[in-house]
Design a protein around this motif. Structure first.
Motif, PDB file in Angstrom:
ATOM      1  N   VAL A  69      -4.074  -1.969 -25.308  1.00  0.00           N
ATOM      2  CA  VAL A  69      -3.289  -0.894 -24.548  1.00  0.00           C
ATOM      3  C   VAL A  69      -3.297   0.338 -25.318  1.00  0.00           C
ATOM      4  CG1 VAL A  69      -1.224  -0.591 -23.377  1.00  0.00           C
ATOM      5  CG2 VAL A  69      -2.239  -2.836 -23.304  1.00  0.00           C
ATOM      6  N   CYS A  70      -2.463   0.207 -26.475  1.00  0.00           N
ATOM      7  CA  CYS A  70      -2.292   1.463 -27.334  1.00  0.00           C
ATOM      8  C   CYS A  70      -3.674   2.125 -27.378  1.00  0.00           C
ATOM      9  CB  CYS A  70      -1.568   0.938 -28.771  1.00  0.00           C
ATOM     10  SG  CYS A  70      -1.080   2.440 -29.415  1.00  0.00           S
ATOM     11  N   THR A  71      -4.552   1.568 -27.767  1.00  0.00           N
ATOM     12  CA  THR A  71      -5.903   2.239 -28.213  1.00  0.00           C
ATOM     13  C   THR A  71      -6.552   2.708 -26.684  1.00  0.00           C
ATOM     14  OG1 THR A  71      -6.863   0.412 -29.582  1.00  0.00           O
ATOM     15  CG2 THR A  71      -8.476   1.891 -28.661  1.00  0.00           C
ATOM     16  N   GLN A  72      -6.383   2.309 -25.597  1.00  0.00           N
ATOM     17  CA  GLN A  72      -6.667   3.128 -24.467  1.00  0.00           C
ATOM     18  C   GLN A  72      -5.755   4.121 -24.135  1.00  0.00           C
ATOM     19  OE1 GLN A  72      -8.091   0.770 -20.983  1.00  0.00           O
ATOM     20  NE2 GLN A  72      -8.327  -0.868 -22.005  1.00  0.00           N
ATOM     21  N   LEU A  73      -4.536   3.941 -24.567  1.00  0.00           N
ATOM     22  CA  LEU A  73      -3.614   5.055 -24.170  1.00  0.00           C
ATOM     23  C   LEU A  73      -3.801   6.367 -25.057  1.00  0.00           C
ATOM     24  CD1 LEU A  73      -0.217   3.140 -24.296  1.00  0.00           C
ATOM     25  CD2 LEU A  73      -0.949   4.420 -22.264  1.00  0.00           C
ATOM     26  N   LYS A  74      -4.075   6.016 -26.337  1.00  0.00           N
ATOM     27  CA  LYS A  74      -4.662   7.197 -27.060  1.00  0.00           C
ATOM     28  C   LYS A  74      -5.863   7.908 -26.652  1.00  0.00           C
ATOM     29  CE  LYS A  74      -0.487   6.888 -28.930  1.00  0.00           C
ATOM     30  NZ  LYS A  74       0.427   7.830 -28.749  1.00  0.00           N
ATOM     31  N   SER A  75      -6.726   7.096 -26.346  1.00  0.00           N
ATOM     32  CA  SER A  75      -7.980   7.707 -25.960  1.00  0.00           C
ATOM     33  C   SER A  75      -7.739   8.535 -24.491  1.00  0.00           C
ATOM     34  CB  SER A  75      -9.015   6.490 -25.767  1.00  0.00           C
ATOM     35  OG  SER A  75      -8.785   5.571 -24.461  1.00  0.00           O
ATOM     36  N   ASN A  76      -6.701   8.433 -24.049  1.00  0.00           N
ATOM     37  CA  ASN A  76      -6.730   9.153 -22.544  1.00  0.00           C
ATOM     38  C   ASN A  76      -5.831  10.640 -22.837  1.00  0.00           C
ATOM     39  OD1 ASN A  76      -6.097  10.251 -20.070  1.00  0.00           O
ATOM     40  ND2 ASN A  76      -5.327   8.128 -19.340  1.00  0.00           N
ATOM     41  N   PRO A  77      -6.602  11.677 -22.655  1.00  0.00           N
ATOM     42  CA  PRO A  77      -5.819  13.044 -22.877  1.00  0.00           C
ATOM     43  C   PRO A  77      -4.463  12.994 -22.095  1.00  0.00           C
ATOM     44  CG  PRO A  77      -8.132  13.458 -22.465  1.00  0.00           C
ATOM     45  CD  PRO A  77      -7.892  11.934 -22.297  1.00  0.00           C
ATOM     46  N   ILE A  78      -4.371  12.260 -21.096  1.00  0.00           N
ATOM     47  CA  ILE A  78      -3.091  12.420 -20.309  1.00  0.00           C
ATOM     48  C   ILE A  78      -1.888  11.635 -20.973  1.00  0.00           C
ATOM     49  CG2 ILE A  78      -1.992  11.689 -18.035  1.00  0.00           C
ATOM     50  CD1 ILE A  78      -4.525  12.317 -16.515  1.00  0.00           C
ATOM     51  N   THR A  79      -2.253  10.601 -21.547  1.00  0.00           N
ATOM     52  CA  THR A  79      -1.346   9.866 -22.280  1.00  0.00           C
ATOM     53  C   THR A  79      -1.185   9.535 -23.736  1.00  0.00           C
ATOM     54  OG1 THR A  79      -2.934   7.662 -22.068  1.00  0.00           O
ATOM     55  CG2 THR A  79      -1.246   8.269 -20.383  1.00  0.00           C
ATOM     56  N   GLN A  80      -2.036  10.441 -24.102  1.00  0.00           N
ATOM     57  CA  GLN A  80      -2.273  10.156 -25.615  1.00  0.00           C
ATOM     58  C   GLN A  80      -1.075  10.749 -26.608  1.00  0.00           C
ATOM     59  OE1 GLN A  80      -5.767  12.427 -26.700  1.00  0.00           O
ATOM     60  NE2 GLN A  80      -4.866  14.543 -26.382  1.00  0.00           N
ATOM     61  N   GLY A  81      -0.526  11.725 -25.987  1.00  0.00           N
ATOM     62  CA  GLY A  81       0.811  11.958 -26.737  1.00  0.00           C
ATOM     63  C   GLY A  81       2.177  11.422 -26.443  1.00  0.00           C
ATOM     64  N   ILE A  82       2.157  10.325 -25.531  1.00  0.00           N
ATOM     65  CA  ILE A  82       3.164   9.373 -25.455  1.00  0.00           C
ATOM     66  C   ILE A  82       3.357   8.697 -26.617  1.00  0.00           C
ATOM     67  CG2 ILE A  82       4.451   7.680 -24.032  1.00  0.00           C
ATOM     68  CD1 ILE A  82       2.422   8.720 -21.660  1.00  0.00           C
ATOM     69  N   PRO A  83       4.615   8.694 -27.392  1.00  0.00           N
ATOM     70  CA  PRO A  83       5.076   7.601 -28.440  1.00  0.00           C
ATOM     71  C   PRO A  83       4.937   6.293 -28.265  1.00  0.00           C
ATOM     72  CG  PRO A  83       6.644   9.118 -27.829  1.00  0.00           C
ATOM     73  CD  PRO A  83       5.625   9.440 -27.154  1.00  0.00           C
ATOM     74  N   VAL A  84       4.354   5.642 -28.753  1.00  0.00           N
ATOM     75  CA  VAL A  84       4.267   4.108 -28.535  1.00  0.00           C
ATOM     76  C   VAL A  84       5.099   3.140 -29.946  1.00  0.00           C
ATOM     77  CG1 VAL A  84       3.004   1.752 -28.307  1.00  0.00           C
ATOM     78  CG2 VAL A  84       2.314   4.145 -27.348  1.00  0.00           C
ATOM     79  N   ILE A  85       6.125   2.324 -29.485  1.00  0.00           N
ATOM     80  CA  ILE A  85       6.855   1.583 -30.229  1.00  0.00           C
ATOM     81  C   ILE A  85       6.358   0.098 -30.260  1.00  0.00           C
ATOM     82  CG2 ILE A  85       8.989   0.682 -31.534  1.00  0.00           C
ATOM     83  CD1 ILE A  85      10.108   3.390 -30.673  1.00  0.00           C
ATOM     84  N   PHE A  86       5.729  -0.629 -31.108  1.00  0.00           N
ATOM     85  CA  PHE A  86       5.542  -1.802 -30.768  1.00  0.00           C
ATOM     86  C   PHE A  86       6.691  -2.849 -31.066  1.00  0.00           C
ATOM     87  CE2 PHE A  86       0.636  -1.287 -31.795  1.00  0.00           C
ATOM     88  CZ  PHE A  86       0.146  -1.748 -30.611  1.00  0.00           C
ATOM     89  N   VAL A  87       6.965  -3.615 -30.182  1.00  0.00           N
ATOM     90  CA  VAL A  87       7.827  -4.676 -30.048  1.00  0.00           C
ATOM     91  C   VAL A  87       7.191  -6.219 -30.410  1.00  0.00           C
ATOM     92  CG1 VAL A  87       9.836  -5.860 -28.938  1.00  0.00           C
ATOM     93  CG2 VAL A  87       9.176  -3.371 -28.463  1.00  0.00           C
ATOM     94  N   THR A  88       7.473  -6.687 -31.650  1.00  0.00           N
ATOM     95  CA  THR A  88       6.890  -7.672 -32.066  1.00  0.00           C
ATOM     96  C   THR A  88       7.745  -8.882 -32.633  1.00  0.00           C
ATOM     97  OG1 THR A  88       4.896  -8.450 -33.582  1.00  0.00           O
ATOM     98  CG2 THR A  88       6.496  -6.645 -34.282  1.00  0.00           C
ATOM     99  N   ALA A  89       7.122 -10.070 -32.531  1.00  0.00           N
ATOM    100  CA  ALA A  89       7.921 -11.174 -33.308  1.00  0.00           C
ATOM    101  C   ALA A  89       7.704 -11.135 -34.987  1.00  0.00           C
ATOM    102  CB  ALA A  89       7.362 -12.523 -32.748  1.00  0.00           C
TER     103      ALA A  89
END
Length: 348
Positions: A69-89
């Motif tokens: 999901v994050c890879t696709q977000l960062k490859s899209n010019p529209i969404t690549q600037g949105i910061p992503v925080i992973f929530v993980t076990a």
């Protein structure tokens, strides 16, 4: 990115387990606008359409995991600037490096703690706002620089024709022709843009030529013509003082736009591809426009007469391949001429 203090930041929470979503909503909903997605495809769709200010993204999800999901977000010019925080076990913490590699800005470990979530979210939103502000400032400064550059081009173009009989929008019209020809020769857009700004400065050196020569309502004498030739070297001397790509191209055009394909031009008698391509382009468009203009010593030629002249001079005065391309552009050249002729009429 939200820069309006009156509007809540929006956060997209992505997790395939509703209980996890409820926990994060409970922590963040009082201060933020919350959107939710229960799988990767839904997250990508919401991010594309709503463009949240930040995304809290689970890693372990069916079908499409958080890394994808994050890879696709960062490859899209529209969404690549949105910061992503992973929530993980906690058991997944060894994969932090991979998360940063695909574009995440931070990690929050499960089970989440309210204070940690609030602090990490607040920090990343502040950093994103700061980055956005810097990007906007860079854009503003770039626009200001471009405006200053265009103003300098305008002044140098006008200076070169201040005492000349070339009136109106000649330098801008031939610059438009030059850009059209370069585009059809598959020049990169940035180079076409530079050429369109450089071309109007081709006669800057005429500022150093006596107005008795420039305004002579007749054909120049042999002695006067030798003096006129000096405008190429004068223009090059003036424009080459700058090392920017724009003025370097302008300098080579100023020096070489009177060179001829067969080597009979001036100032250095260059021939063929030894003549810079930018100058070969401008030599065609400058002559074409000059032929279709009224001068004290001649009437304006018709468009067809001017095209015929360019055709007949291929291989002698002009690069034959460029002439073929220019002739094929006839409808576009006519459209540009009409456009600039209208501007010239309105400015009179």
């Amino acid at each position: 990115m939200n820069t309006d203090p009156e509007r809540k930041y929006s956060i997209l929470v992505v997790d395939d387990i509703p209980h996890n979503i409820d926990i994060l909503k409970g922590i963040l909903a009082p201060n933020y606008s919350i959107m939710v997605a229960i799988n990767g495809n839904m997250a990508l769709k919401i991010a594309q359409e709503k463009q949240p200010d930040l995304i809290l993204l689970d890693i372990m999800m069916p079908e499409m995991d958080g890394y994808e999901v994050c890879t696709q977000l960062k490859s899209n010019p529209i969404t690549q600037g949105i910061p992503v925080i992973f929530v993980t076990a906690m058991s997944e913490s060894d994969d932090e490096t991979r998360g940063f590699e695909v574009g995440a800005v931070d990690y929050i470990s499960k089970p989440v703690q309210a204070a940690v979530v609030k602090a990490r979210v607040s920090t990343q939103l502040a950093l994103a706002d700061q980055q956005h502000a810097c990007e906007q400032l860079v854009k503003l400064r770039t626009l200001e620089l471009q405006a200053s550059q265009k103003a300098a081009v305008f002044m140098l173009g006008e200076a070169g024709h201040y005492n000349d009989n070339d009136t109106g929008v000649h330098v801008w019209r031939m610059a438009a022709y030059s850009a059209a020809l370069a585009r059809d020769c598959n020049w990169p857009k940035d180079q076409v843009d530079i050429l369109e700004l450089a071309a109007p400065m081709h006669d800057t050196g005429k500022i150093g030529i006596s107005d008795t020569i420039l305004k002579a309502p007749r054909k120049l004498t042999a002695e006067e013509f030798e003096l006129m030739k000096q405008h190429t070297s004068i223009g090059h001397s003036i424009l080459s003082k700058s090392e920017t790509p724009l003025f370097q191209m302008a300098a080579e055009i100023a020096l070489s736009h009177h060179e001829k394909w067969n080597g009979s031009g001036y100032p250095h008698g260059l021939s063929g591809e030894d003549i810079p391509l930018s100058a070969r382009i401008v030599s065609i468009t400058d002559v074409f426009d000059a032929l279709t203009m009224v001068r004290p010593y001649k009437q304006a030629w018709t468009i067809n007469e001017a095209f015929d002249y360019i055709r007949q001079a291929a291989g002698e005065q002009f690069d034959p391949q460029l002439v073929t391309t220019f002739l094929a552009l006839k409808p576009e050249i006519i459209r540009l001429k009409q456009q600039w002729d209208e501007i010239e009429t309105e400015n009179k």
